[in-house]
Design a protein around this motif. Structure first.
Motif, PDB file in Angstrom:
ATOM      1  N   PHE A  16       0.684  -1.272   0.000  1.00 58.90           N
ATOM      2  CA  PHE A  16       0.000   0.000   0.000  1.00 58.90           C
ATOM      3  C   PHE A  16       0.725   1.348   0.000  1.00 58.90           C
ATOM      4  CE2 PHE A  16      -4.372   0.607   1.730  1.00 58.90           C
ATOM      5  CZ  PHE A  16      -4.862  -0.651   1.615  1.00 58.90           C
ATOM      6  N   PHE A  17       0.052   2.347   0.729  1.00 60.95           N
ATOM      7  CA  PHE A  17       0.418   3.747   0.568  1.00 60.95           C
ATOM      8  C   PHE A  17       1.054   4.328   1.835  1.00 60.95           C
ATOM      9  CE2 PHE A  17      -3.793   2.988  -1.288  1.00 60.95           C
ATOM     10  CZ  PHE A  17      -3.437   3.024  -2.613  1.00 60.95           C
ATOM     11  N   ALA A  18       1.725   5.494   1.662  1.00 59.56           N
ATOM     12  CA  ALA A  18       2.142   6.292   2.810  1.00 59.56           C
ATOM     13  C   ALA A  18       2.170   7.743   2.396  1.00 59.56           C
ATOM     14  CB  ALA A  18       3.524   5.861   3.312  1.00 59.56           C
ATOM     15  N   GLY A  19       2.277   8.652   3.356  1.00 61.88           N
ATOM     16  CA  GLY A  19       2.251  10.078   3.024  1.00 61.88           C
ATOM     17  C   GLY A  19       2.945  10.905   4.063  1.00 61.88           C
ATOM     18  N   CYS A  20       2.853  12.211   3.931  1.00 61.19           N
ATOM     19  CA  CYS A  20       3.518  13.117   4.861  1.00 61.19           C
ATOM     20  C   CYS A  20       2.516  13.639   5.871  1.00 61.19           C
ATOM     21  CB  CYS A  20       4.177  14.272   4.125  1.00 61.19           C
ATOM     22  SG  CYS A  20       3.017  15.227   3.149  1.00 61.19           S
ATOM     23  N   MET A  21       3.027  14.233   6.928  1.00 52.43           N
ATOM     24  CA  MET A  21       2.198  14.641   8.049  1.00 52.43           C
ATOM     25  C   MET A  21       1.856  16.124   7.970  1.00 52.43           C
ATOM     26  SD  MET A  21       2.561  11.643   8.929  1.00 52.43           S
ATOM     27  CE  MET A  21       1.223  11.881  10.055  1.00 52.43           C
ATOM     28  N   GLN A  22       0.765  16.498   8.639  1.00 55.63           N
ATOM     29  CA  GLN A  22       0.365  17.887   8.722  1.00 55.63           C
ATOM     30  C   GLN A  22       0.347  18.321  10.184  1.00 55.63           C
ATOM     31  OE1 GLN A  22      -3.405  18.459   6.814  1.00 55.63           O
ATOM     32  NE2 GLN A  22      -2.703  17.646   4.855  1.00 55.63           N
ATOM     33  N   HIS A 240       0.119   3.050   5.038  1.00 53.36           N
ATOM     34  CA  HIS A 240      -0.210   4.318   5.680  1.00 53.36           C
ATOM     35  C   HIS A 240      -1.217   5.060   4.811  1.00 53.36           C
ATOM     36  CE1 HIS A 240       0.872   8.798   6.145  1.00 53.36           C
ATOM     37  NE2 HIS A 240       0.010   8.488   7.083  1.00 53.36           N
ATOM     38  N   LEU A 241      -2.324   5.485   5.389  1.00 49.65           N
ATOM     39  CA  LEU A 241      -3.348   6.250   4.693  1.00 49.65           C
ATOM     40  C   LEU A 241      -3.515   7.587   5.394  1.00 49.65           C
ATOM     41  CD1 LEU A 241      -6.000   3.397   4.312  1.00 49.65           C
ATOM     42  CD2 LEU A 241      -4.236   4.062   2.673  1.00 49.65           C
ATOM     43  N   GLU A 242      -4.023   8.563   4.670  1.00 50.46           N
ATOM     44  CA  GLU A 242      -4.154   9.910   5.222  1.00 50.46           C
ATOM     45  C   GLU A 242      -5.402  10.580   4.665  1.00 50.46           C
ATOM     46  OE1 GLU A 242      -1.572  14.097   5.394  1.00 50.46           O
ATOM     47  OE2 GLU A 242      -0.855  12.361   4.257  1.00 50.46           O
ATOM     48  N   LYS A 243      -6.117  11.273   5.527  1.00 52.51           N
ATOM     49  CA  LYS A 243      -7.250  12.092   5.101  1.00 52.51           C
ATOM     50  C   LYS A 243      -7.374  13.257   6.071  1.00 52.51           C
ATOM     51  CE  LYS A 243     -12.202  11.941   4.016  1.00 52.51           C
ATOM     52  NZ  LYS A 243     -13.417  11.066   3.942  1.00 52.51           N
ATOM     53  N   GLY A 244      -7.327  14.459   5.546  1.00 47.57           N
ATOM     54  CA  GLY A 244      -7.385  15.633   6.412  1.00 47.57           C
ATOM     55  C   GLY A 244      -6.227  15.622   7.392  1.00 47.57           C
ATOM     56  N   ASN A 245      -6.529  15.798   8.666  1.00 46.81           N
ATOM     57  CA  ASN A 245      -5.510  15.792   9.719  1.00 46.81           C
ATOM     58  C   ASN A 245      -5.335  14.425  10.355  1.00 46.81           C
ATOM     59  OD1 ASN A 245      -4.497  18.502   9.831  1.00 46.81           O
ATOM     60  ND2 ASN A 245      -6.505  19.136  10.591  1.00 46.81           N
ATOM     61  N   MET A 246      -5.982  13.404   9.801  1.00 46.79           N
ATOM     62  CA  MET A 246      -5.930  12.084  10.416  1.00 46.79           C
ATOM     63  C   MET A 246      -5.079  11.125   9.598  1.00 46.79           C
ATOM     64  SD  MET A 246      -9.084   9.918  12.008  1.00 46.79           S
ATOM     65  CE  MET A 246      -9.725   9.276  10.479  1.00 46.79           C
ATOM     66  N   GLN A 247      -4.265  10.340  10.280  1.00 45.98           N
ATOM     67  CA  GLN A 247      -3.405   9.339   9.673  1.00 45.98           C
ATOM     68  C   GLN A 247      -3.864   7.955  10.127  1.00 45.98           C
ATOM     69  OE1 GLN A 247      -1.052  10.879   7.803  1.00 45.98           O
ATOM     70  NE2 GLN A 247      -1.708  12.857   8.629  1.00 45.98           N
ATOM     71  N   GLU A 248      -3.662   6.970   9.264  1.00 43.97           N
ATOM     72  CA  GLU A 248      -3.951   5.584   9.627  1.00 43.97           C
ATOM     73  C   GLU A 248      -2.768   4.703   9.262  1.00 43.97           C
ATOM     74  OE1 GLU A 248      -6.906   1.872   8.405  1.00 43.97           O
ATOM     75  OE2 GLU A 248      -7.575   3.937   8.037  1.00 43.97           O
ATOM     76  N   ILE A 249      -2.314   3.918  10.225  1.00 40.95           N
ATOM     77  CA  ILE A 249      -1.306   2.901   9.987  1.00 40.95           C
ATOM     78  C   ILE A 249      -2.000   1.549   9.955  1.00 40.95           C
ATOM     79  CG2 ILE A 249       0.647   1.644  10.982  1.00 40.95           C
ATOM     80  CD1 ILE A 249       1.559   4.205   9.863  1.00 40.95           C
ATOM     81  N   ILE A 250      -1.832   0.839   8.850  1.00 37.23           N
ATOM     82  CA  ILE A 250      -2.280  -0.551   8.758  1.00 37.23           C
ATOM     83  C   ILE A 250      -1.053  -1.419   9.003  1.00 37.23           C
ATOM     84  CG2 ILE A 250      -3.315  -2.313   7.292  1.00 37.23           C
ATOM     85  CD1 ILE A 250      -4.697  -0.064   5.739  1.00 37.23           C
ATOM     86  N   SER A 251      -1.094  -2.191  10.071  1.00 38.05           N
ATOM     87  CA  SER A 251       0.088  -2.958  10.479  1.00 38.05           C
ATOM     88  C   SER A 251       0.173  -4.285   9.738  1.00 38.05           C
ATOM     89  CB  SER A 251       0.057  -3.219  11.986  1.00 38.05           C
ATOM     90  OG  SER A 251       0.143  -2.009  12.707  1.00 38.05           O
ATOM     91  N   ALA A 252       1.398  -4.672   9.398  1.00 35.06           N
ATOM     92  CA  ALA A 252       1.641  -5.918   8.668  1.00 35.06           C
ATOM     93  C   ALA A 252       1.433  -7.126   9.571  1.00 35.06           C
ATOM     94  CB  ALA A 252       3.061  -5.916   8.115  1.00 35.06           C
ATOM     95  N   MET A 253       1.251  -8.261   8.932  1.00 30.77           N
ATOM     96  CA  MET A 253       1.163  -9.550   9.630  1.00 30.77           C
ATOM     97  C   MET A 253       2.578 -10.026   9.962  1.00 30.77           C
ATOM     98  SD  MET A 253      -0.299 -13.098   8.084  1.00 30.77           S
ATOM     99  CE  MET A 253      -0.725 -14.490   9.132  1.00 30.77           C
ATOM    100  N   PRO A 254       2.922 -10.197  11.241  1.00 28.02           N
ATOM    101  CA  PRO A 254       4.326 -10.495  11.567  1.00 28.02           C
ATOM    102  C   PRO A 254       4.781 -11.916  11.252  1.00 28.02           C
ATOM    103  CG  PRO A 254       2.998 -10.388  13.562  1.00 28.02           C
ATOM    104  CD  PRO A 254       2.114  -9.948  12.435  1.00 28.02           C
ATOM    105  N   LEU A 255       3.849 -12.836  10.978  1.00 27.56           N
ATOM    106  CA  LEU A 255       4.272 -14.185  10.609  1.00 27.56           C
ATOM    107  C   LEU A 255       4.817 -14.246   9.184  1.00 27.56           C
ATOM    108  CD1 LEU A 255       1.502 -16.544  12.064  1.00 27.56           C
ATOM    109  CD2 LEU A 255       3.843 -16.247  12.890  1.00 27.56           C
ATOM    110  N   ASN A 256       4.635 -13.190   8.422  1.00 28.67           N
ATOM    111  CA  ASN A 256       4.991 -13.224   7.013  1.00 28.67           C
ATOM    112  C   ASN A 256       5.806 -11.999   6.643  1.00 28.67           C
ATOM    113  OD1 ASN A 256       4.857 -14.794   4.711  1.00 28.67           O
ATOM    114  ND2 ASN A 256       3.022 -13.809   3.920  1.00 28.67           N
TER     115      ASN A 256
END
Length: 386
Positions: A16-22, A240-256
């Motif tokens: 997926f995606f990532a972005g910069c912070m505000q 990492h996803l971003e909308k407005g002032n909110m960020q979301e981290i989608i964490s990976a599966m650690p077994l893989n």
């Protein structure tokens, strides 16, 4: 290959995606807080659990025990797990995982867990509550679901239950839970606590109902409630996803993949997030480390074989096929590490980049990889300034 298998392979290949912070002016209570974040443990003690995409599934119990030894040594304020805690929700697996996590709790680390869709394959709300809720040091508990909050060092962690009400089919909160969430956010604002939203399914994902919480007012509720950062899972890849002032981290599966976990540090200046790979060489036995290394090679070989077959079907063979598979492998490796943004230019310049996307345009893979490369960014670190 059916749709479910394709989606699972996409997830195992990692994405997926990532972005910069505000910046956003805010005045929080002074705090010093550290958390380790993981998702999709898919714990099971069943040695006969065979999965060609995630070969370590049959050794999940030993791997996760080693992971928790490392978490205990790191000694954060909290361990956050965003759902699919077990692979099937069986009572025996829940009890065994709870026993391992109790070691973490007894070390003085808050154990904060959300539910996930796999947690209700064989379990009920009652068995999940019996096995896992004793681990939680609840600040508040939602009466309509397993959602609860945990307060530590001025950080209010909102551990949401988006799966039990649907029996693991889809993701949604009942109206009572939405009201409880609003009340928790109001309390956080009053006390100048930092709210962290935690769920299994995504808040911001564009990939539809099987990935995203369906409540239409959720984003507005979180944005108005001052949530700057969400942690989710379900998709098995670091994002990492971003909308407005909110960020979301989608964490990976650690077994893989790269066997990732994240470390979040919060102080009165802001939030810092960084991924790391679990150190199995130190915390696993010699035999388990060998098994992990072999499983990683098996998973990589499965991905290569999948694309070799797809390219064969489209008349791409020989040196051209080898170059195409090398490019795909490089792309997946970057996604696994969360470094696609840094490596995107090199990947685009590899032989067969454009031709591979064209050849796979009639599959799920081609459009998906094309969309990733249109806005690539790194998902292995994050900075939010207050």
């Amino acid at each position: 290959m059916n749709k479910r298998r394709i989606i699972t392979l996409l997830a195992a290949a990692l994405f997926f995606f990532a972005g910069c912070m505000q910046k956003k002016p805010v005045s929080y209570q002074e705090t010093g807080f550290t958390a380790v974040i993981v998702s999709d443990l898919h714990f099971t003690e069943k040695k006969d659990t065979l999965n060609t995409i995630v070969p370590l599934m049959s050794n999940a119990a030993e791997c996760i025990s080693a992971m928790m030894d490392e978490v205990t040594a790191l000694h954060p304020d909290a361990l956050i797990i965003t759902g699919d805690n077990t692979n099937s929700g069986s009572d025996s697996d829940e009890k065994a995982l709870a026993k391992i996590l109790d070691r973490v709790k007894k070390a003085g680390i808050a154990v904060v867990m959300t539910t996930g869709n796999h947690d209700f394959n064989q379990a009920s709300v009652q068995t999940y509550e019996k096995n896992f809720m004793p681990l939680a040091d609840c600040h508040s508990r939602d009466e309509a679901s397993l959602s609860h909050s945990v307060l530590r060092n001025g950080v209010l962690m909102l551990a949401m239950d988006d799966s039990s009400g649907t029996g693991g089919n889809g993701a949604a909160f009942p109206s009572q839970t939405m009201q409880w969430l609003k009340d928790q956010l109001k309390e956080a604002d009053t006390n100048r606590w930092i709210p962290l939203f935690l769920s299994h399914h995504s808040v911001l994902s564009p990939y539809g109902s099987s990935y995203t919480i369906s409540n239409p007012d959720l984003f507005q509720t979180l944005e108005q409630g001052g949530v700057r950062l969400c942690f989710t899972g379900h998709q098995h890849g670091q994002a990492h996803l971003e909308k407005g002032n909110m960020q979301e981290i989608i964490s990976a599966m650690p077994l893989n993949g790269a066997h990732l976990y994240g470390v979040l540090k919060i102080n009165d200046a802001g939030m810092h997030y960084q991924t790391h790979s679990f150190d199995f060489r130190t915390y696993a036995t010699e035999d388990l480390y060998r098994i992990i290394s072999d499983a990683d090679e098996t998973a990589a070989a499965h991905t290569r074989e999948t694309f070799e077959k797809l390219l064969d079907e489209r008349g791409c063979t020989g040196e051209a096929q080898a170059q195409a598979v090398e490019m795909v492998t490089r792309m997946f490796s970057a996604m696994a590490r969360g470094t696609l943004g840094s490596e995107a230019d090199e990947i685009r310049n590899m032989p067969m980049y454009e031709e591979t996307l064209r050849l796979l345009a009639d599959t799920n893979y081609g459009p998906w990889m094309k969309s990733l490369m249109e806005h690539p960014a790194d998902a292995d670190h994050l900075e939010i300034e207050f």
